[in-house]
Design a protein around this motif. Structure first.
Motif, PDB file in Angstrom:
ATOM      1  N   LEU A 109     -19.258  35.146 -16.804  1.00 32.00           N
ATOM      2  CA  LEU A 109     -17.949  34.580 -17.104  1.00 32.00           C
ATOM      3  C   LEU A 109     -17.143  34.309 -15.850  1.00 32.00           C
ATOM      4  O   LEU A 109     -16.580  33.231 -15.680  1.00 32.00           O
ATOM      5  CB  LEU A 109     -17.158  35.520 -18.026  1.00 32.00           C
ATOM      6  CG  LEU A 109     -17.689  35.689 -19.441  1.00 32.00           C
ATOM      7  CD1 LEU A 109     -16.920  36.791 -20.157  1.00 32.00           C
ATOM      8  CD2 LEU A 109     -17.605  34.387 -20.212  1.00 32.00           C
ATOM      9  N   HIS A 117     -18.661  30.897 -14.544  1.00 33.81           N
ATOM     10  CA  HIS A 117     -17.754  30.207 -15.464  1.00 33.81           C
ATOM     11  C   HIS A 117     -18.469  29.696 -16.712  1.00 33.81           C
ATOM     12  O   HIS A 117     -18.221  28.592 -17.191  1.00 33.81           O
ATOM     13  CB  HIS A 117     -17.027  29.061 -14.760  1.00 33.81           C
ATOM     14  CG  HIS A 117     -16.303  29.511 -13.527  1.00 33.81           C
ATOM     15  ND1 HIS A 117     -15.151  30.257 -13.585  1.00 33.81           N
ATOM     16  CD2 HIS A 117     -16.582  29.351 -12.211  1.00 33.81           C
ATOM     17  CE1 HIS A 117     -14.746  30.522 -12.355  1.00 33.81           C
ATOM     18  NE2 HIS A 117     -15.598  30.000 -11.502  1.00 33.81           N
ATOM     19  N   MET A 118     -19.382  30.516 -17.235  1.00 31.45           N
ATOM     20  CA  MET A 118     -20.109  30.152 -18.450  1.00 31.45           C
ATOM     21  C   MET A 118     -19.177  30.174 -19.652  1.00 31.45           C
ATOM     22  O   MET A 118     -18.242  30.959 -19.708  1.00 31.45           O
ATOM     23  CB  MET A 118     -21.238  31.145 -18.718  1.00 31.45           C
ATOM     24  CG  MET A 118     -22.441  30.956 -17.893  1.00 31.45           C
ATOM     25  SD  MET A 118     -23.740  32.063 -18.495  1.00 31.45           S
ATOM     26  CE  MET A 118     -25.043  31.619 -17.394  1.00 31.45           C
ATOM     27  N   THR A 119     -19.470  29.323 -20.590  1.00 32.57           N
ATOM     28  CA  THR A 119     -18.748  29.370 -21.856  1.00 32.57           C
ATOM     29  C   THR A 119     -19.227  30.585 -22.638  1.00 32.57           C
ATOM     30  O   THR A 119     -20.274  31.167 -22.329  1.00 32.57           O
ATOM     31  CB  THR A 119     -19.014  28.105 -22.693  1.00 32.57           C
ATOM     32  OG1 THR A 119     -20.408  28.092 -23.049  1.00 32.57           O
ATOM     33  CG2 THR A 119     -18.639  26.843 -21.938  1.00 32.57           C
ATOM     34  N   LEU A 120     -18.490  30.939 -23.667  1.00 33.61           N
ATOM     35  CA  LEU A 120     -18.895  32.059 -24.514  1.00 33.61           C
ATOM     36  C   LEU A 120     -20.261  31.781 -25.137  1.00 33.61           C
ATOM     37  O   LEU A 120     -21.133  32.647 -25.173  1.00 33.61           O
ATOM     38  CB  LEU A 120     -17.850  32.315 -25.601  1.00 33.61           C
ATOM     39  CG  LEU A 120     -18.158  33.437 -26.580  1.00 33.61           C
ATOM     40  CD1 LEU A 120     -18.340  34.769 -25.861  1.00 33.61           C
ATOM     41  CD2 LEU A 120     -17.074  33.538 -27.630  1.00 33.61           C
ATOM     42  N   GLY A 121     -20.479  30.554 -25.592  1.00 33.43           N
ATOM     43  CA  GLY A 121     -21.753  30.177 -26.195  1.00 33.43           C
ATOM     44  C   GLY A 121     -22.918  30.321 -25.226  1.00 33.43           C
ATOM     45  O   GLY A 121     -23.972  30.860 -25.584  1.00 33.43           O
ATOM     46  N   ASP A 122     -22.728  29.852 -23.985  1.00 34.15           N
ATOM     47  CA  ASP A 122     -23.790  29.973 -22.985  1.00 34.15           C
ATOM     48  C   ASP A 122     -24.053  31.436 -22.640  1.00 34.15           C
ATOM     49  O   ASP A 122     -25.194  31.837 -22.429  1.00 34.15           O
ATOM     50  CB  ASP A 122     -23.427  29.201 -21.715  1.00 34.15           C
ATOM     51  CG  ASP A 122     -23.496  27.696 -21.904  1.00 34.15           C
ATOM     52  OD1 ASP A 122     -24.146  27.250 -22.880  1.00 34.15           O
ATOM     53  OD2 ASP A 122     -22.898  26.971 -21.090  1.00 34.15           O
ATOM     54  N   ASN A 123     -22.992  32.223 -22.589  1.00 37.30           N
ATOM     55  CA  ASN A 123     -23.152  33.636 -22.278  1.00 37.30           C
ATOM     56  C   ASN A 123     -23.896  34.360 -23.405  1.00 37.30           C
ATOM     57  O   ASN A 123     -24.726  35.230 -23.155  1.00 37.30           O
ATOM     58  CB  ASN A 123     -21.800  34.284 -22.017  1.00 37.30           C
ATOM     59  CG  ASN A 123     -21.861  35.398 -20.996  1.00 37.30           C
ATOM     60  OD1 ASN A 123     -22.903  35.707 -20.436  1.00 37.30           O
ATOM     61  ND2 ASN A 123     -20.734  36.011 -20.747  1.00 37.30           N
TER      62      ASN A 123
END
Length: 102
Positions: free
Chosen positions: A55, A59-65
């Motif tokens: 994160l 800077h990953m999105t919640l979905g990517d994480n």
């Protein structure tokens, strides 16, 4: 003890350090309450750090994480030759509980 381990020097004046200490402390105590072994506790703390870095640094999105979490948890409950993830010290039930917590 976590404050020392994380080498926080400005805990009383740094909101970032206070939040991070709270994040790791909450995760640590949750894992202790789950009666995780030392290796499981260490792996869980690594997982907390991994997801936070995704994160904050990437800077990953919640979905990517969540996809990354799925990759990390993949293979739990499979035989050694089928495993793809590296968190195989968790049982399937523990893995579900970890995912619910996160």
């Amino acid at each position: 003890k976590l404050e020392e381990f994380l080498n926080f020097k400005q805990l009383k004046t740094s909101l970032k350090e206070a939040i991070l200490l709270d994040y790791y402390t909450a995760g640590f105590w949750w894992a202790k309450e789950m009666n995780f072994s030392l290796i499981q506790l260490s792996g869980f703390m690594d997982l907390l750090n991994f997801l936070l870095e995704n994160l904050s640094d990437k800077h990953m999105t919640l979905g990517d994480n969540l996809k990354e979490l799925g990759k990390a948890m993949a293979g739990i409950g499979e035989t050694a030759s089928e495993r793809t993830g590296d968190l195989n010290f968790f049982s399937i039930e523990q893995a579900k509980t970890v995912i619910d917590y996160l």
